[in-house]
Design a protein around this motif. Structure first.
Motif, PDB file in Angstrom:
ATOM      1  N   GLN A  20       0.958  -1.279  -0.130  1.00 20.35           N
ATOM      2  CA  GLN A  20       0.095  -0.058  -0.021  1.00 20.35           C
ATOM      3  C   GLN A  20       0.876   1.061  -0.055  1.00 20.35           C
ATOM      4  OE1 GLN A  20      -3.418  -0.182  -0.396  1.00 20.35           O
ATOM      5  NE2 GLN A  20      -2.918  -2.462  -0.655  1.00 20.35           N
ATOM      6  N   LEU A  21       2.023   1.290  -0.027  1.00 13.57           N
ATOM      7  CA  LEU A  21       3.021   2.370  -0.079  1.00 13.57           C
ATOM      8  C   LEU A  21       2.763   3.157  -1.374  1.00 13.57           C
ATOM      9  CD1 LEU A  21       6.534   1.014   1.335  1.00 13.57           C
ATOM     10  CD2 LEU A  21       4.753   2.339   2.564  1.00 13.57           C
ATOM     11  N   ARG A  22       2.577   4.453  -0.871  1.00 14.02           N
ATOM     12  CA  ARG A  22       2.266   5.102  -2.313  1.00 14.02           C
ATOM     13  C   ARG A  22       2.898   6.515  -1.874  1.00 14.02           C
ATOM     14  NH1 ARG A  22       1.133   0.961  -3.969  1.00 14.02           N
ATOM     15  NH2 ARG A  22      -0.582   0.206  -4.609  1.00 14.02           N
ATOM     16  N   ALA A  23       3.735   6.772  -2.748  1.00 11.27           N
ATOM     17  CA  ALA A  23       4.439   8.271  -2.675  1.00 11.27           C
ATOM     18  C   ALA A  23       4.162   8.781  -4.147  1.00 11.27           C
ATOM     19  CB  ALA A  23       5.827   8.218  -2.196  1.00 11.27           C
ATOM     20  N   THR A  24       4.152  10.310  -4.022  1.00  9.22           N
ATOM     21  CA  THR A  24       4.023  10.799  -5.464  1.00  9.22           C
ATOM     22  C   THR A  24       4.968  11.946  -5.367  1.00  9.22           C
ATOM     23  OG1 THR A  24       2.167  12.178  -4.655  1.00  9.22           O
ATOM     24  CG2 THR A  24       1.615   9.881  -5.962  1.00  9.22           C
ATOM     25  N   PRO A  25       6.250  11.695  -5.447  1.00 11.99           N
ATOM     26  CA  PRO A  25       7.423  12.825  -5.382  1.00 11.99           C
ATOM     27  C   PRO A  25       7.426  13.525  -6.714  1.00 11.99           C
ATOM     28  CG  PRO A  25       8.489  10.737  -5.754  1.00 11.99           C
ATOM     29  CD  PRO A  25       6.940  10.388  -5.605  1.00 11.99           C
ATOM     30  N   THR A  26       7.736  14.824  -6.865  1.00 11.57           N
ATOM     31  CA  THR A  26       7.782  15.471  -8.220  1.00 11.57           C
ATOM     32  C   THR A  26       9.171  14.832  -8.773  1.00 11.57           C
ATOM     33  OG1 THR A  26       9.071  17.163  -7.028  1.00 11.57           O
ATOM     34  CG2 THR A  26       6.695  17.539  -6.943  1.00 11.57           C
ATOM     35  N   ALA A  27       9.174  15.285 -10.194  1.00 13.53           N
ATOM     36  CA  ALA A  27      10.487  14.896 -10.831  1.00 13.53           C
ATOM     37  C   ALA A  27      11.751  15.440 -10.070  1.00 13.53           C
ATOM     38  CB  ALA A  27      10.506  15.441 -11.999  1.00 13.53           C
ATOM     39  N   GLU A  28      11.947  16.411  -9.339  1.00 17.61           N
ATOM     40  CA  GLU A  28      12.694  17.031  -8.732  1.00 17.61           C
ATOM     41  C   GLU A  28      13.131  16.210  -7.186  1.00 17.61           C
ATOM     42  OE1 GLU A  28      10.202  19.229  -9.187  1.00 17.61           O
ATOM     43  OE2 GLU A  28      11.149  19.962 -11.471  1.00 17.61           O
ATOM     44  N   GLU A  29      11.870  15.659  -6.624  1.00 17.94           N
ATOM     45  CA  GLU A  29      12.126  14.823  -5.536  1.00 17.94           C
ATOM     46  C   GLU A  29      12.417  13.484  -5.503  1.00 17.94           C
ATOM     47  OE1 GLU A  29       9.247  17.393  -2.661  1.00 17.94           O
ATOM     48  OE2 GLU A  29       8.256  15.882  -4.074  1.00 17.94           O
ATOM     49  N   TYR A  30      12.198  12.967  -6.744  1.00 21.22           N
ATOM     50  CA  TYR A  30      12.169  11.527  -7.117  1.00 21.22           C
ATOM     51  C   TYR A  30      13.344  10.705  -6.415  1.00 21.22           C
ATOM     52  CZ  TYR A  30      11.540   6.970  -9.284  1.00 21.22           C
ATOM     53  OH  TYR A  30      11.465   5.712  -9.680  1.00 21.22           O
ATOM     54  N   GLU A  41      16.525  10.856  -0.772  1.00 22.57           N
ATOM     55  CA  GLU A  41      16.628   9.511   0.091  1.00 22.57           C
ATOM     56  C   GLU A  41      15.289   8.862   0.774  1.00 22.57           C
ATOM     57  OE1 GLU A  41      19.702   8.475   3.880  1.00 22.57           O
ATOM     58  OE2 GLU A  41      19.393  10.383   3.278  1.00 22.57           O
ATOM     59  N   GLY A  42      14.394   9.852   1.251  1.00 17.88           N
ATOM     60  CA  GLY A  42      13.274   9.053   1.607  1.00 17.88           C
ATOM     61  C   GLY A  42      12.416   8.521   0.744  1.00 17.88           C
ATOM     62  N   TYR A  43      12.202   9.317  -0.322  1.00 13.17           N
ATOM     63  CA  TYR A  43      11.671   8.587  -1.712  1.00 13.17           C
ATOM     64  C   TYR A  43      12.191   7.257  -2.134  1.00 13.17           C
ATOM     65  CZ  TYR A  43       8.532  12.563  -1.495  1.00 13.17           C
ATOM     66  OH  TYR A  43       7.421  13.510  -0.933  1.00 13.17           O
ATOM     67  N   SER A  44      13.542   7.430  -2.410  1.00 14.14           N
ATOM     68  CA  SER A  44      14.147   6.263  -2.751  1.00 14.14           C
ATOM     69  C   SER A  44      14.152   5.127  -1.971  1.00 14.14           C
ATOM     70  CB  SER A  44      15.925   6.566  -2.942  1.00 14.14           C
ATOM     71  OG  SER A  44      15.972   7.334  -3.938  1.00 14.14           O
ATOM     72  N   LEU A  45      14.104   5.342  -0.614  1.00 10.73           N
ATOM     73  CA  LEU A  45      13.771   4.334   0.542  1.00 10.73           C
ATOM     74  C   LEU A  45      12.615   3.678   0.333  1.00 10.73           C
ATOM     75  CD1 LEU A  45      14.638   2.852   3.250  1.00 10.73           C
ATOM     76  CD2 LEU A  45      13.729   4.814   4.500  1.00 10.73           C
ATOM     77  N   TYR A  54       9.383  -2.947   6.546  1.00  8.44           N
ATOM     78  CA  TYR A  54       8.199  -2.314   7.141  1.00  8.44           C
ATOM     79  C   TYR A  54       8.792  -1.174   8.048  1.00  8.44           C
ATOM     80  CZ  TYR A  54       4.700  -1.087  10.520  1.00  8.44           C
ATOM     81  OH  TYR A  54       3.598  -0.498  11.391  1.00  8.44           O
ATOM     82  N   LEU A  55       9.734  -1.373   8.978  1.00  8.20           N
ATOM     83  CA  LEU A  55      10.019  -0.477   9.627  1.00  8.20           C
ATOM     84  C   LEU A  55      11.240   0.485   9.004  1.00  8.20           C
ATOM     85  CD1 LEU A  55      11.507  -2.848  12.841  1.00  8.20           C
ATOM     86  CD2 LEU A  55       9.445  -1.316  12.753  1.00  8.20           C
ATOM     87  N   ARG A  56      11.763   0.187   8.000  1.00  4.03           N
ATOM     88  CA  ARG A  56      12.423   1.275   7.177  1.00  4.03           C
ATOM     89  C   ARG A  56      11.437   2.032   6.346  1.00  4.03           C
ATOM     90  NH1 ARG A  56      17.760   0.457   5.385  1.00  4.03           N
ATOM     91  NH2 ARG A  56      16.992   0.433   3.185  1.00  4.03           N
ATOM     92  N   ALA A  57      10.482   1.304   5.915  1.00  3.40           N
ATOM     93  CA  ALA A  57       9.381   2.094   5.132  1.00  3.40           C
ATOM     94  C   ALA A  57       8.477   3.311   6.096  1.00  3.40           C
ATOM     95  CB  ALA A  57       8.146   1.296   4.413  1.00  3.40           C
ATOM     96  N   HIS A  58       8.475   2.437   7.433  1.00  4.89           N
ATOM     97  CA  HIS A  58       7.540   3.686   8.287  1.00  4.89           C
ATOM     98  C   HIS A  58       8.357   4.776   8.610  1.00  4.89           C
ATOM     99  CE1 HIS A  58       3.938   4.028  10.794  1.00  4.89           C
ATOM    100  NE2 HIS A  58       5.048   4.409  11.862  1.00  4.89           N
ATOM    101  N   ALA A  59       9.673   4.493   8.791  1.00  7.70           N
ATOM    102  CA  ALA A  59      10.742   5.657   8.831  1.00  7.70           C
ATOM    103  C   ALA A  59      10.661   6.642   7.619  1.00  7.70           C
ATOM    104  CB  ALA A  59      12.341   5.333   9.096  1.00  7.70           C
ATOM    105  N   GLY A  60      10.704   6.027   6.439  1.00 12.70           N
ATOM    106  CA  GLY A  60      10.496   6.787   5.175  1.00 12.70           C
ATOM    107  C   GLY A  60       9.369   7.495   5.011  1.00 12.70           C
ATOM    108  N   LEU A  61       8.269   7.007   5.344  1.00  7.44           N
ATOM    109  CA  LEU A  61       6.864   7.692   5.744  1.00  7.44           C
ATOM    110  C   LEU A  61       6.937   8.700   6.685  1.00  7.44           C
ATOM    111  CD1 LEU A  61       4.246   4.829   5.307  1.00  7.44           C
ATOM    112  CD2 LEU A  61       4.712   6.416   3.624  1.00  7.44           C
ATOM    113  N   ARG A  62       7.394   8.666   7.729  1.00  8.13           N
ATOM    114  CA  ARG A  62       7.760   9.692   8.806  1.00  8.13           C
ATOM    115  C   ARG A  62       8.412  11.009   8.125  1.00  8.13           C
ATOM    116  NH1 ARG A  62       8.027   5.509  12.328  1.00  8.13           N
ATOM    117  NH2 ARG A  62      10.265   5.440  12.215  1.00  8.13           N
ATOM    118  N   TRP A  63       9.538  10.460   7.370  1.00  7.75           N
ATOM    119  CA  TRP A  63      10.189  11.532   6.698  1.00  7.75           C
ATOM    120  C   TRP A  63       9.525  12.338   5.718  1.00  7.75           C
ATOM    121  CZ3 TRP A  63      11.294  12.033   1.396  1.00  7.75           C
ATOM    122  CH2 TRP A  63      12.144  12.912   1.111  1.00  7.75           C
ATOM    123  N   MET A  64       8.790  11.423   4.935  1.00  5.52           N
ATOM    124  CA  MET A  64       7.848  12.289   3.807  1.00  5.52           C
ATOM    125  C   MET A  64       6.792  13.072   4.463  1.00  5.52           C
ATOM    126  SD  MET A  64       5.429  10.343   0.873  1.00  5.52           S
ATOM    127  CE  MET A  64       4.180  10.106   2.124  1.00  5.52           C
TER     128      MET A  64
END
Length: 178
Positions: free
Chosen positions: A29-39, A42-46, A98-108
């Motif tokens: 269910q992970l969904r992130a929609t970064p802009t081209a500049e944000e793609y 670190e967090g979006y790559s994660l 999951y733990l890493r993704a959760h950290a990425g979502l907090r960053w986002m």
């Protein structure tokens, strides 16, 4: 001679696989929609990496024996032990993702609250840098020991039978052999 624990082993397989399924669902269910500049930030790559890891875990072949025990309780015991190990390793991998993704979502979410829909500018740099640093620190804290402790703590709190769960060293050995 069988030790009479095959029902407990089968129940443990079901519990581990249920946890695995729930983690896989969350990761799918992970969904992130970064802009081209944000793609490539670190967090979006994660987040993409965690999603890819979850898919790779699903795609990995089952590694326990698949022969039919044919009513032989000792063969059933051996097979169930193998399934417990395979399932526990997969659940461990998913928990780590999951733990890493959760950290990425907090960053986002932190990033979005800092920017509030604006393009990053000089006034945001300090806060964005702090968010990046926090993400890196959180990722450093997600060690194999931490992942293993979170799983064992959850299982123990729920009163689950852990008698034949593989140790962290065994899980690491399996992962290194793959």
């Amino acid at each position: 001679m069988s030790d009479g624990l095959n029902d407990a082993r089968a129940m443990r397989v079901a519990e581990i696989m249920s946890d695995f399924r729930n983690l896989q669902y969350y990761l799918s269910q992970l969904r992130a929609t970064p802009t081209a500049e944000e793609y490539y930030l670190e967090g979006y790559s994660l987040l993409r990496q965690c999603s890819d890891e979850a898919q790779a875990i699903l795609d990995a072949p089952f590694s326990a024996t698949t022969t039919s025990p044919g009513g032989d309780s000792e063969r059933e015991k051996t097979q169930l032990r193998g399934v417990i190990v395979d399932a526990a390793v997969r659940r461990f991998q998913c928990q780590r993702a999951y733990l890493r993704a959760h950290a990425g979502l907090r960053w986002m979410n932190t990033r979005n609250s800092i920017l509030r829909g604006q393009k990053p500018n000089a006034s945001h740099l300090g806060h964005l840098h702090a968010a990046d640093t926090t993400l890196r620190m959180e990722l450093l804290a997600i060690t194999d020991e931490h992942v293993d402790n979170t799983l064992r703590s959850q299982d123990s709190a729920q009163g689950k039978w852990l008698g034949e769960d593989p140790s962290l060293a065994q899980i690491q050995q399996v992962l290194m052999s793959r």
